[in-house]
Write a protein that holds these residues in place. Structure first.
Motif, PDB file in Angstrom:
ATOM      1  N   UNK A   1       0.798  -1.226   0.000  1.00 64.41           N
ATOM      2  CA  UNK A   1       0.000   0.000   0.000  1.00 64.41           C
ATOM      3  C   UNK A   1       0.832   1.278   0.000  1.00 64.41           C
TER       4      UNK A   1
ATOM      5  N   UNK B   1       7.115   8.844   6.667  1.00 65.70           N
ATOM      6  CA  UNK B   1       5.752   9.168   7.088  1.00 65.70           C
ATOM      7  C   UNK B   1       4.914   9.537   5.871  1.00 65.70           C
TER       8      UNK B   1
ATOM      9  N   UNK C   1      -2.300   9.650   5.355  1.00 64.07           N
ATOM     10  CA  UNK C   1      -3.238   8.556   5.095  1.00 64.07           C
ATOM     11  C   UNK C   1      -4.031   8.807   3.814  1.00 64.07           C
TER      12      UNK C   1
ATOM     13  N   UNK D   1      -4.776   6.041   0.887  1.00 65.48           N
ATOM     14  CA  UNK D   1      -6.100   5.421   0.682  1.00 65.48           C
ATOM     15  C   UNK D   1      -7.084   6.314  -0.062  1.00 65.48           C
TER      16      UNK D   1
ATOM     17  N   UNK E   1     -11.199   6.836   0.537  1.00 69.47           N
ATOM     18  CA  UNK E   1     -11.599   5.708   1.366  1.00 69.47           C
ATOM     19  C   UNK E   1     -11.241   5.943   2.834  1.00 69.47           C
ATOM     20  N   UNK E   2     -10.219   6.792   3.066  1.00 75.04           N
ATOM     21  CA  UNK E   2      -9.776   6.990   4.441  1.00 75.04           C
ATOM     22  C   UNK E   2     -10.725   7.908   5.198  1.00 75.04           C
TER      23      UNK E   2
ATOM     24  N   UNK F   1      -8.900  12.286  10.025  1.00 74.54           N
ATOM     25  CA  UNK F   1      -8.438  13.646   9.768  1.00 74.54           C
ATOM     26  C   UNK F   1      -7.536  13.684   8.531  1.00 74.54           C
TER      27      UNK F   1
ATOM     28  N   UNK G   1      -4.880  15.181   8.327  1.00 72.34           N
ATOM     29  CA  UNK G   1      -3.467  15.141   8.723  1.00 72.34           C
ATOM     30  C   UNK G   1      -3.117  13.870   9.506  1.00 72.34           C
ATOM     31  N   UNK G   2      -3.982  12.869   9.475  1.00 72.43           N
ATOM     32  CA  UNK G   2      -3.609  11.565  10.034  1.00 72.43           C
ATOM     33  C   UNK G   2      -2.506  10.964   9.173  1.00 72.43           C
ATOM     34  N   UNK G   3      -1.577  10.276   9.828  1.00 73.07           N
ATOM     35  CA  UNK G   3      -0.440   9.745   9.076  1.00 73.07           C
ATOM     36  C   UNK G   3      -0.184   8.273   9.380  1.00 73.07           C
ATOM     37  N   UNK G   4       0.565   7.667   8.468  1.00 76.70           N
ATOM     38  CA  UNK G   4       1.024   6.294   8.620  1.00 76.70           C
ATOM     39  C   UNK G   4       2.544   6.317   8.521  1.00 76.70           C
ATOM     40  N   UNK G   5       3.188   5.675   9.470  1.00 80.82           N
ATOM     41  CA  UNK G   5       4.648   5.632   9.516  1.00 80.82           C
ATOM     42  C   UNK G   5       5.100   4.221   9.148  1.00 80.82           C
ATOM     43  N   UNK G   6       6.033   4.138   8.209  1.00 83.47           N
ATOM     44  CA  UNK G   6       6.521   2.831   7.758  1.00 83.47           C
ATOM     45  C   UNK G   6       8.047   2.889   7.685  1.00 83.47           C
TER      46      UNK G   6
ATOM     47  N   UNK H   1      -4.127  10.875  14.415  1.00 78.91           N
ATOM     48  CA  UNK H   1      -3.735   9.483  14.603  1.00 78.91           C
ATOM     49  C   UNK H   1      -2.487   9.214  13.773  1.00 78.91           C
TER      50      UNK H   1
ATOM     51  N   UNK I   1      -0.351   6.037  12.848  1.00 83.07           N
ATOM     52  CA  UNK I   1      -0.207   4.581  12.878  1.00 83.07           C
ATOM     53  C   UNK I   1       1.232   4.239  12.519  1.00 83.07           C
ATOM     54  N   UNK I   2       1.841   3.355  13.285  1.00 82.50           N
ATOM     55  CA  UNK I   2       3.216   2.945  13.017  1.00 82.50           C
ATOM     56  C   UNK I   2       3.224   1.475  12.611  1.00 82.50           C
ATOM     57  N   UNK I   3       3.683   1.229  11.387  1.00 83.43           N
ATOM     58  CA  UNK I   3       3.771  -0.133  10.862  1.00 83.43           C
ATOM     59  C   UNK I   3       5.217  -0.593  11.011  1.00 83.43           C
TER      60      UNK I   3
END
Lengths: 95, 204
Positions: free
Chosen positions: A27, A64, A67, A71, A74-75, A78, A80-85, B154, B156-158
């Motif tokens: 993703x 970072x 989101x 997505x 679909x998300x 907020x 400014x929501x984030x996903x850290x990988x 939020x 999220x940490x993967x």
């Protein structure tokens, strides 16, 4: 070596399919993100998972993503929501 | 030493158990690991419980300098409390604040800060949690009973690679004046994964 990434830089995750074990979730492939920090250099899991020695070690970056960039509509959350990988350097390009 | 697993108490094995036993047998047959090494891994994982992570959190709540070191270099900070991390994985601690809430998941497998929390709960390893935590974290949190305010981001940490993540939950209101042991009682496993907040004092 390396592509000269520094914390704060914008990066894009390589959008390639490989048929060996790798630690880049589908993703985030092709998605734009921002580098937060480097964790250090670690054995390359793409080698180790197949009996290799994992060398040379690869730098592992914390990246970072917004989101909504991953997505789209679909998300639900907020903007400014984030996903850290955590991603290995050879999966990152500078846009 | 034998590579036979002990007889199972239940005649009916779950699909997962069958799969695990098959993989275990193959790894031993192919000399990837020995039964002694596997036993050692299990013993080491079970030597830790969420009470260990809770001690680290309680110290961070009380000691500002420790908290800064924990967030910057978790390995050496926890070593000061007597926790030697294995060299298989690094540790990083992410801090919840009034503005941001962290949720940890491993979408690729089940990476987890075992060296501070012990083995992960079954739900952490489930496909449902691993798939949904990244796509709809707010819905997942709601199902765990945590409704976040609209002004909280939020994050999220993967944990996809060599770093294990521990959440430093917010110190509950009303916990002023409590000592380290009493504070540690407020820190649950789930609050260090990020699916809950630390307990308030009246709920201990």
């Amino acid at each position: 070596m390396g592509i000269g990434i520094r914390a704060g830089d914008a990066v894009t995750v390589r959008s390639i399919e490989v048929d060996h074990h790798h630690r880049t979730p589908w993703f985030v492939k092709g998605k734009p993100g921002k580098v937060r920090l480097v964790h250090g250099a670690f054995f390359n899991p793409e080698s180790r998972a197949h009996g290799g020695d994992g060398l040379p070690k690869r730098r592992l970056w914390q990246v970072e993503f917004l989101q909504k960039d991953i997505w789209g509509a679909r998300y639900r959350g907020r903007a400014d929501d984030v996903l850290v990988v955590d991603l290995f350097e050879h999966w990152l390009d500078r846009p | 030493m034998t590579d036979e697993h002990p007889p199972l108490i239940h005649a009916e094995r779950s699909r997962r158990a069958v799969r695990i036993l098959a993989i275990r047998r193959l790894l031993i047959e192919k000399d990837v690991v020995t039964t002694d090494e596997l036993d050692d891994i299990i013993v080491r994982a079970r030597a830790r419980t969420p009470a260990d992570g809770a001690k680290v959190v309680a110290r961070a709540w009380l000691d500002r300098a420790f908290r800064e070191r924990l967030l910057g270099d978790a390995r050496t900070a926890v070593a000061d409390l007597g926790y030697q991390l294995s060299h298989d994985a690094e540790l990083a601690v992410v801090e919840n604040t009034v503005d941001v809430h962290h949720l940890v998941v491993c979408t690729l497998c089940s990476c987890y800060p075992t060296s501070l929390l012990g083995p992960p709960p079954d739900w952490y390893k489930s496909f449902a949690y691993r798939q949904r935590a990244v796509v709809e974290p707010r819905a997942v949190l709601r199902e765990f009973g945590l409704e976040l305010a609209d002004d909280v981001r939020v994050r999220v940490v993967d944990s996809t690679a060599d770093v294990r993540y521990l959440v430093l939950p917010r110190r509950p209101a009303g916990s002023e004046g409590l000592g380290e042991d009493a504070l540690a009682q407020l820190v649950t496993r789930d609050s260090m994964i990020g699916v809950a907040e630390a307990r308030s004092r009246d709920r201990v």
